[in-house]
Design a protein around this motif. Structure first.
Motif, PDB file in Angstrom:
ATOM      1  N   THR A 136       0.803  -1.227   0.000  1.00 35.00           N
ATOM      2  CA  THR A 136       0.000   0.000   0.000  1.00 35.00           C
ATOM      3  C   THR A 136       0.834   1.273   0.000  1.00 35.00           C
ATOM      4  O   THR A 136       0.329   2.339  -0.339  1.00 35.00           O
ATOM      5  N   GLY A 137       2.097   1.176   0.425  1.00 38.87           N
ATOM      6  CA  GLY A 137       2.903   2.380   0.591  1.00 38.87           C
ATOM      7  C   GLY A 137       2.885   2.898   2.016  1.00 38.87           C
ATOM      8  O   GLY A 137       3.590   3.853   2.346  1.00 38.87           O
ATOM      9  N   TYR A 138       2.090   2.253   2.893  1.00 41.24           N
ATOM     10  CA  TYR A 138       2.067   2.625   4.307  1.00 41.24           C
ATOM     11  C   TYR A 138       3.056   1.759   5.080  1.00 41.24           C
ATOM     12  O   TYR A 138       3.177   0.554   4.835  1.00 41.24           O
ATOM     13  N   TYR A 139       3.739   2.386   6.037  1.00 37.34           N
ATOM     14  CA  TYR A 139       4.704   1.688   6.887  1.00 37.34           C
ATOM     15  C   TYR A 139       4.425   2.037   8.341  1.00 37.34           C
ATOM     16  O   TYR A 139       3.830   3.074   8.642  1.00 37.34           O
ATOM     17  N   ILE A 140       4.848   1.155   9.237  1.00 37.93           N
ATOM     18  CA  ILE A 140       4.587   1.341  10.665  1.00 37.93           C
ATOM     19  C   ILE A 140       5.910   1.492  11.405  1.00 37.93           C
ATOM     20  O   ILE A 140       6.802   0.645  11.273  1.00 37.93           O
TER      21      ILE A 140
END
Length: 226
Positions: A136-140
């Motif tokens: 998705t392009g989201y990172y945590i």
């Protein structure tokens, strides 16, 4: 008569022994001992406002990049509204990641860093988000609140042996301080940005400071993260 009786008794005895032998069951083969479950390193994560991303994220995975910059996934788990646990094997068998010298050479500071063992292998562990199996392009990442600091974050790193790094030098108008005591296995490195007396100072340490929360970010890396 006595001879006949002896023969009868002998036949009865032989028959009883034969019957007893048929009734004796061989000892069962011992069951093999089950192999011990592999030891794991657990990272429990509760993302701040994680439920707001459920329509965009359904799973997360921990991974590292090899020295050829190929991605190796260590674990994938359901996102579960931002509350999940990553169980990573204590030992990564693949040793296709960079030496600690190669890794910090990419940061252009290695010539100024004191390293106790230059052959140490290191791999930063990233946590990224997916939807229907697609990135998705989201990172945590964890974000810290440290008194007096402008910004602080961090990430886990895997090392194949113990190693220490130290540094205290100003490079290109930025004062870098590094105090890392890395152990074999997983280590957490925190970066802390200060702005003091018109000077930027960045501290890298394996000793955590301040409180933190896990947050979702669109960008994979921060410029100040090592």
């Amino acid at each position: 008569m006595k001879s006949m009786l002896k023969k009868i008794l002998l036949l009865v005895a032989v028959g009883a022994v034969a019957f007893a032998c048929k009734d004796v069951k061989p000892d069962p083969k011992p069951k093999p001992k089950p192999e011990p479950e592999p030891s794991v390193f657990k990272i429990a994560i509760n993302v701040a406002d994680g439920e707001q991303y459920t329509s965009q994220i359904d799973s997360v995975e921990a991974y590292y990049s090899t020295k050829e910059f190929n991605t190796v996934v260590l674990r994938r788990v359901p996102y579960n509204n931002g509350k999940f646990e990553l169980e990573l094997l204590d030992t990564i068998q693949n040793k296709d990641f960079q030496t600690i010298v190669e890794y910090y050479a990419l940061k252009s500071v290695i010539k100024d860093v004191s390293v106790s063992d230059a052959t140490t292998l290191i791999a930063p562990i990233e946590i990224r988000c997916l939807k229907d199996g697609k990135i998705t392009g989201y990172y945590i990442t964890p974000r810290f609140t440290v008194e007096g600091a402008d910004h602080s974050s961090g990430k886990y790193y895997y090392c194949d042996k113990n190693c220490e790094l130290s540094m205290d030098k100003k490079i290109d108008a930025i004062h870098y301080i590094m105090n890392l005591k890395l152990a074999k296995g997983y280590n957490f490195i925190q970066s802390i940005n200060y702005y003091e007396n018109n000077e930027m100072k960045i501290v890298f340490s394996t000793e955590q400071q301040g409180d933190f929360v896990w947050k979702i970010w669109k960008e994979e890396h921060d410029d100040d993260e090592f």
